[in-house]
Write a protein that holds these residues in place. Structure first.
Motif, PDB file in Angstrom:
ATOM      1  N   ILE A  97      33.415  30.498  41.981  1.00  0.00           N
ATOM      2  CA  ILE A  97      32.433  29.417  41.873  1.00  0.00           C
ATOM      3  C   ILE A  97      33.184  28.092  41.939  1.00  0.00           C
ATOM      4  O   ILE A  97      33.990  27.773  41.059  1.00  0.00           O
ATOM      5  CB  ILE A  97      31.619  29.524  40.568  1.00  0.00           C
ATOM      6  N   GLY A  98      32.948  27.355  42.997  1.00  0.00           N
ATOM      7  CA  GLY A  98      33.637  26.093  43.219  1.00  0.00           C
ATOM      8  C   GLY A  98      32.720  24.901  43.039  1.00  0.00           C
ATOM      9  O   GLY A  98      31.583  24.903  43.509  1.00  0.00           O
ATOM     10  N   HIS A  99      33.202  23.899  42.324  1.00  0.00           N
ATOM     11  CA  HIS A  99      32.492  22.633  42.158  1.00  0.00           C
ATOM     12  C   HIS A  99      33.273  21.546  42.867  1.00  0.00           C
ATOM     13  O   HIS A  99      34.512  21.498  42.791  1.00  0.00           O
ATOM     14  CB  HIS A  99      32.345  22.273  40.679  1.00  0.00           C
ATOM     15  N   GLY A 100      32.556  20.667  43.553  1.00  0.00           N
ATOM     16  CA  GLY A 100      33.234  19.598  44.267  1.00  0.00           C
ATOM     17  C   GLY A 100      32.260  18.532  44.740  1.00  0.00           C
ATOM     18  O   GLY A 100      31.140  18.409  44.221  1.00  0.00           O
ATOM     19  N   ILE A 104      29.657  25.828  45.620  1.00  0.00           N
ATOM     20  CA  ILE A 104      29.739  26.927  46.589  1.00  0.00           C
ATOM     21  C   ILE A 104      30.164  28.180  45.838  1.00  0.00           C
ATOM     22  O   ILE A 104      31.090  28.151  45.019  1.00  0.00           O
ATOM     23  CB  ILE A 104      30.735  26.609  47.722  1.00  0.00           C
ATOM     24  N   ILE A 105      29.486  29.279  46.108  1.00  0.00           N
ATOM     25  CA  ILE A 105      29.820  30.556  45.479  1.00  0.00           C
ATOM     26  C   ILE A 105      30.177  31.562  46.570  1.00  0.00           C
ATOM     27  O   ILE A 105      29.424  31.758  47.527  1.00  0.00           O
ATOM     28  CB  ILE A 105      28.646  31.097  44.638  1.00  0.00           C
ATOM     29  N   THR A 106      31.345  32.177  46.418  1.00  0.00           N
ATOM     30  CA  THR A 106      31.765  33.258  47.311  1.00  0.00           C
ATOM     31  C   THR A 106      32.107  34.474  46.453  1.00  0.00           C
ATOM     32  O   THR A 106      32.194  34.388  45.228  1.00  0.00           O
ATOM     33  CB  THR A 106      32.972  32.864  48.164  1.00  0.00           C
ATOM     34  N   ARG A 107      32.331  35.610  47.111  1.00  0.00           N
ATOM     35  CA  ARG A 107      32.567  36.843  46.356  1.00  0.00           C
ATOM     36  C   ARG A 107      33.458  37.787  47.157  1.00  0.00           C
ATOM     37  O   ARG A 107      33.328  37.913  48.378  1.00  0.00           O
ATOM     38  CB  ARG A 107      31.223  37.510  46.063  1.00  0.00           C
ATOM     39  N   VAL A 108      34.375  38.434  46.439  1.00  0.00           N
ATOM     40  CA  VAL A 108      35.178  39.523  46.992  1.00  0.00           C
ATOM     41  C   VAL A 108      34.814  40.782  46.216  1.00  0.00           C
ATOM     42  O   VAL A 108      34.760  40.766  44.988  1.00  0.00           O
ATOM     43  CB  VAL A 108      36.682  39.250  46.861  1.00  0.00           C
ATOM     44  N   THR A 109      34.516  41.859  46.922  1.00  0.00           N
ATOM     45  CA  THR A 109      34.195  43.122  46.265  1.00  0.00           C
ATOM     46  C   THR A 109      35.053  44.231  46.848  1.00  0.00           C
ATOM     47  O   THR A 109      35.555  44.138  47.978  1.00  0.00           O
ATOM     48  CB  THR A 109      32.713  43.491  46.426  1.00  0.00           C
ATOM     49  N   GLY A 110      35.197  45.304  46.047  1.00  0.00           N
ATOM     50  CA  GLY A 110      35.991  46.423  46.526  1.00  0.00           C
ATOM     51  C   GLY A 110      35.945  47.582  45.562  1.00  0.00           C
ATOM     52  O   GLY A 110      35.311  47.523  44.507  1.00  0.00           O
ATOM     53  N   PRO A 111      36.638  48.677  45.883  1.00  0.00           N
ATOM     54  CA  PRO A 111      36.645  49.857  45.024  1.00  0.00           C
ATOM     55  C   PRO A 111      37.549  49.677  43.803  1.00  0.00           C
ATOM     56  O   PRO A 111      38.068  48.581  43.555  1.00  0.00           O
ATOM     57  CB  PRO A 111      37.166  50.960  45.953  1.00  0.00           C
ATOM     58  N   GLU A 112      37.759  50.729  43.050  1.00  0.00           N
ATOM     59  CA  GLU A 112      38.567  50.704  41.823  1.00  0.00           C
ATOM     60  C   GLU A 112      39.880  49.959  42.059  1.00  0.00           C
ATOM     61  O   GLU A 112      40.509  50.110  43.100  1.00  0.00           O
ATOM     62  CB  GLU A 112      38.823  52.143  41.371  1.00  0.00           C
ATOM     63  N   VAL A 113      40.294  49.173  41.055  1.00  0.00           N
ATOM     64  CA  VAL A 113      41.337  48.181  41.297  1.00  0.00           C
ATOM     65  C   VAL A 113      42.753  48.753  41.354  1.00  0.00           C
ATOM     66  O   VAL A 113      43.565  48.352  42.196  1.00  0.00           O
ATOM     67  CB  VAL A 113      41.266  47.044  40.251  1.00  0.00           C
ATOM     68  N   GLU A 154      37.897  46.004  56.944  1.00  0.00           N
ATOM     69  CA  GLU A 154      37.737  47.254  57.679  1.00  0.00           C
ATOM     70  C   GLU A 154      38.099  48.476  56.837  1.00  0.00           C
ATOM     71  O   GLU A 154      37.909  49.615  57.260  1.00  0.00           O
ATOM     72  CB  GLU A 154      38.604  47.232  58.948  1.00  0.00           C
ATOM     73  N   ASN A 155      38.643  48.229  55.616  1.00  0.00           N
ATOM     74  CA  ASN A 155      39.116  49.333  54.783  1.00  0.00           C
ATOM     75  C   ASN A 155      38.552  49.289  53.363  1.00  0.00           C
ATOM     76  O   ASN A 155      39.194  49.751  52.418  1.00  0.00           O
ATOM     77  CB  ASN A 155      40.644  49.328  54.743  1.00  0.00           C
ATOM     78  N   GLY A 156      37.336  48.735  53.215  1.00  0.00           N
ATOM     79  CA  GLY A 156      36.641  48.909  51.955  1.00  0.00           C
ATOM     80  C   GLY A 156      36.431  47.681  51.105  1.00  0.00           C
ATOM     81  O   GLY A 156      35.740  47.747  50.093  1.00  0.00           O
ATOM     82  N   LEU A 157      37.034  46.543  51.449  1.00  0.00           N
ATOM     83  CA  LEU A 157      36.795  45.309  50.717  1.00  0.00           C
ATOM     84  C   LEU A 157      35.863  44.426  51.516  1.00  0.00           C
ATOM     85  O   LEU A 157      35.735  44.572  52.742  1.00  0.00           O
ATOM     86  CB  LEU A 157      38.100  44.551  50.430  1.00  0.00           C
ATOM     87  N   SER A 158      35.194  43.482  50.838  1.00  0.00           N
ATOM     88  CA  SER A 158      34.332  42.537  51.557  1.00  0.00           C
ATOM     89  C   SER A 158      34.528  41.140  51.014  1.00  0.00           C
ATOM     90  O   SER A 158      34.826  40.951  49.824  1.00  0.00           O
ATOM     91  CB  SER A 158      32.861  42.951  51.452  1.00  0.00           C
ATOM     92  N   PHE A 159      34.366  40.164  51.877  1.00  0.00           N
ATOM     93  CA  PHE A 159      34.465  38.740  51.547  1.00  0.00           C
ATOM     94  C   PHE A 159      33.152  38.106  52.000  1.00  0.00           C
ATOM     95  O   PHE A 159      32.829  38.137  53.192  1.00  0.00           O
ATOM     96  CB  PHE A 159      35.647  38.086  52.271  1.00  0.00           C
ATOM     97  N   ASP A 160      32.419  37.527  51.050  1.00  0.00           N
ATOM     98  CA  ASP A 160      31.069  37.035  51.365  1.00  0.00           C
ATOM     99  C   ASP A 160      30.847  35.631  50.837  1.00  0.00           C
ATOM    100  O   ASP A 160      31.270  35.301  49.724  1.00  0.00           O
ATOM    101  CB  ASP A 160      30.019  37.961  50.756  1.00  0.00           C
ATOM    102  N   LEU A 161      30.150  34.817  51.650  1.00  0.00           N
ATOM    103  CA  LEU A 161      29.623  33.549  51.175  1.00  0.00           C
ATOM    104  C   LEU A 161      28.276  33.840  50.550  1.00  0.00           C
ATOM    105  O   LEU A 161      27.354  34.343  51.205  1.00  0.00           O
ATOM    106  CB  LEU A 161      29.464  32.567  52.346  1.00  0.00           C
ATOM    107  N   VAL A 162      28.144  33.552  49.254  1.00  0.00           N
ATOM    108  CA  VAL A 162      26.922  33.871  48.524  1.00  0.00           C
ATOM    109  C   VAL A 162      25.913  32.736  48.609  1.00  0.00           C
ATOM    110  O   VAL A 162      24.751  32.936  48.944  1.00  0.00           O
ATOM    111  CB  VAL A 162      27.244  34.213  47.039  1.00  0.00           C
ATOM    112  N   SER A 163      26.358  31.515  48.302  1.00  0.00           N
ATOM    113  CA  SER A 163      25.406  30.384  48.327  1.00  0.00           C
ATOM    114  C   SER A 163      26.150  29.056  48.386  1.00  0.00           C
ATOM    115  O   SER A 163      27.306  28.958  47.977  1.00  0.00           O
ATOM    116  CB  SER A 163      24.507  30.415  47.083  1.00  0.00           C
ATOM    117  N   THR A 164      25.444  28.062  48.883  1.00  0.00           N
ATOM    118  CA  THR A 164      25.891  26.676  48.877  1.00  0.00           C
ATOM    119  C   THR A 164      24.701  25.828  48.443  1.00  0.00           C
ATOM    120  O   THR A 164      23.623  25.941  49.012  1.00  0.00           O
ATOM    121  CB  THR A 164      26.344  26.227  50.290  1.00  0.00           C
TER     122      THR A 164
END
Length: 463
Positions: free
Chosen positions: A374-377, A395-404, A450-460
């Protein structure tokens, strides 16, 4: 009668070189790294892979062989025949022989302040690249202080934190930062880590042990930082954000949060410091013209910001567990008898969060993570210098993935190795750097997606 001279002895054959050697292959994480690496070992791999040869290394040949059998299963097919090198972190000669035969060493034996330094030293001397999965700031910064010059001279790239610590935070920050299209600029970016599972979440004992030893060596880290030249600080617009409370409820995420003194924060700040010194990034040893242009464009789109990390929980009870574990480690980790208690009874002192046996396969397969940024600017950078102005954009972005620890970390580590093997000329000749500084402009993010993680822009949105 003239005697014929005896024939000259046959020259010793050159020892076989390996694209990748996994050191610490029989450990909890090491065997998962083997399993991930086997997916990309040519010619049997279904992927177009630069990994042509793989060797495993550890103290016990039998234990490494058992780890290989586990990693290759389950199924009737026999485990592939891979070379096994016997090497010990307490035996410099064995590590020198290992590093001399490797293009890339994947260092998986922790705690790294005990077992990682000698591996990094051997790689720096031999000119082999070394990637590790350490989340220990004191180890990482000491390796940089001791081995950067010799690694740079010998063409060895040494990169720590190439697992869940700290690639999701590094690439997640860079991805987030690039969403701030001029004239907008970020002032602060706060990362929120959410560990999720249908089962009870049980952490790796090695992670717990590293935290205990980190408290024990806190003064050494402070002394090390005082002994080194002060790192340049990036120019961040606007006033710094308020510090806030230790525990807060975030309305945006609907989660309870607690500040985390994590390696991610230290690593991201080191990357931003490197960018302050080298605004166009680190040039490659033999980089192509196209990549050099891409590298410069990439780093010109990255904006520095104040950065921190918080752990999250849906309930205050979860936060209470974090606090209990932190208090136990903080109070007992500073003296020898306390550390022995912490390491002997990890399940008790972590309220069941860690245990020596580690998680079960079922617990691993059911776990996942989300990391919110979560970025403020400011929507216009010129407003940052106005007296009394406040951030007006989020701006809110998110990284998701399997067990760490056992799935995401091997995925990340192996993909970093494949980038080194396939794109080495576009990367710095050598030296000790953070993963973001080296891998930022490469295709590592795409590979992870391509191997299980995702990078997403959630909202602005505007404030």
């Amino acid at each position: 009668m003239t005697m014929r001279p005896a024939p000259a002895p046959e020259p010793e054959p050159e020892p076989e070189m390996f694209d990748v050697v996994i050191f610490g292959a029989s450990g909890f994480t090491g065997r998962y790294v083997i399993r991930e690496a086997l997916k990309f070992l040519a010619p049997s791999s279904p992927y177009a892979s630069p990994l042509r040869s793989l060797a495993l290394a550890g103290r016990s040949r039998d234990r490494v062989a058992a780890a290989l059998r586990w990693a290759a299963g389950p199924g009737p097919a026999p485990a592939p025949e891979l070379p096994i090198l016997v090497a010990d972190s307490s035996d410099p000669a064995s590590l020198a022989a290992l590093a001399a035969r490797a293009r890339v060493v994947l260092s998986c034996a922790g705690p790294f302040r005990h077992h990682g330094r000698s591996v990094a030293a051997a790689c720096a001397a031999a000119g082999a690249d070394c990637l590790d999965i350490s989340g220990e700031p004191e180890f990482m910064e000491r390796v940089e202080a001791e081995f950067h010059e010799v690694a740079a001279k010998n063409g060895s790239l040494i990169i720590s934190a190439c697992g869940f610590d700290s690639i999701p935070a590094e690439l997640g920050y860079l991805f987030h930062s690039r969403q701030w299209v001029p004239p907008s600029v970020p002032v602060s970016v706060q990362a929120y880590v959410s560990l999720e599972s249908d089962k009870k979440i049980v952490g790796n004992f090695g992670t717990y042990e590293s935290a205990v030893l980190g408290v024990a060596n806190a003064r050494e880290l402070q002394a090390l930082r005082r002994s080194q030249p002060r790192r340049p600080r990036p120019n961040i617009p606007g006033p710094p954000p308020p510090k806030g409370s230790l525990v807060e409820h975030d309305e945006t995420l609907a989660l309870w949060t607690i500040k985390l003194p994590s390696a991610d924060t230290a690593v991201v700040k080191r990357t931003l410091s490197t960018l302050t010194q080298r605004p166009e990034g680190l040039p490659g040893a033999e980089e192509t013209v196209d990549f050099a242009e891409h590298r410069k464009n990439f780093w010109s789109s990255v904006k520095p910001a104040h950065f921190g990390v918080k752990l999250t929980s849906k309930s205050l009870l979860g936060i209470a567990q974090f606090i209990f574990t932190g208090l136990c480690i903080g109070l007992l980790g500073g003296f020898s008898f306390g550390r022995s208690l912490l390491l002997k009874f990890p399940s008790f002192f972590s309220a069941g969060g860690f245990r020596k046996s580690g998680p079960t396969e079922e617990q691993v397969s059911s776990a996942s993570f989300k990391m919110w940024f979560i970025g403020h600017g400011y929507s216009d950078a010129t407003r940052a210098s106005e007296h009394g102005s406040k951030p007006d954009k989020v701006i809110i972005t998110r990284v998701t993935g399997p067990e760490v620890g056992y799935i995401t970390t091997p995925i990340v580590l192996v993909q970093c190795a494949l980038v080194l093997l396939s794109q080495r000329g576009n990367l710095p000749k050598g030296g000790v750097y953070t993963p973001g500084a080296v891998f930022g402009p490469t295709d590592l993010q795409q590979r992870l997606q391509e191997n299980g993680l995702s990078f997403d822009l959630v909202s602005t949105r505007a404030l």
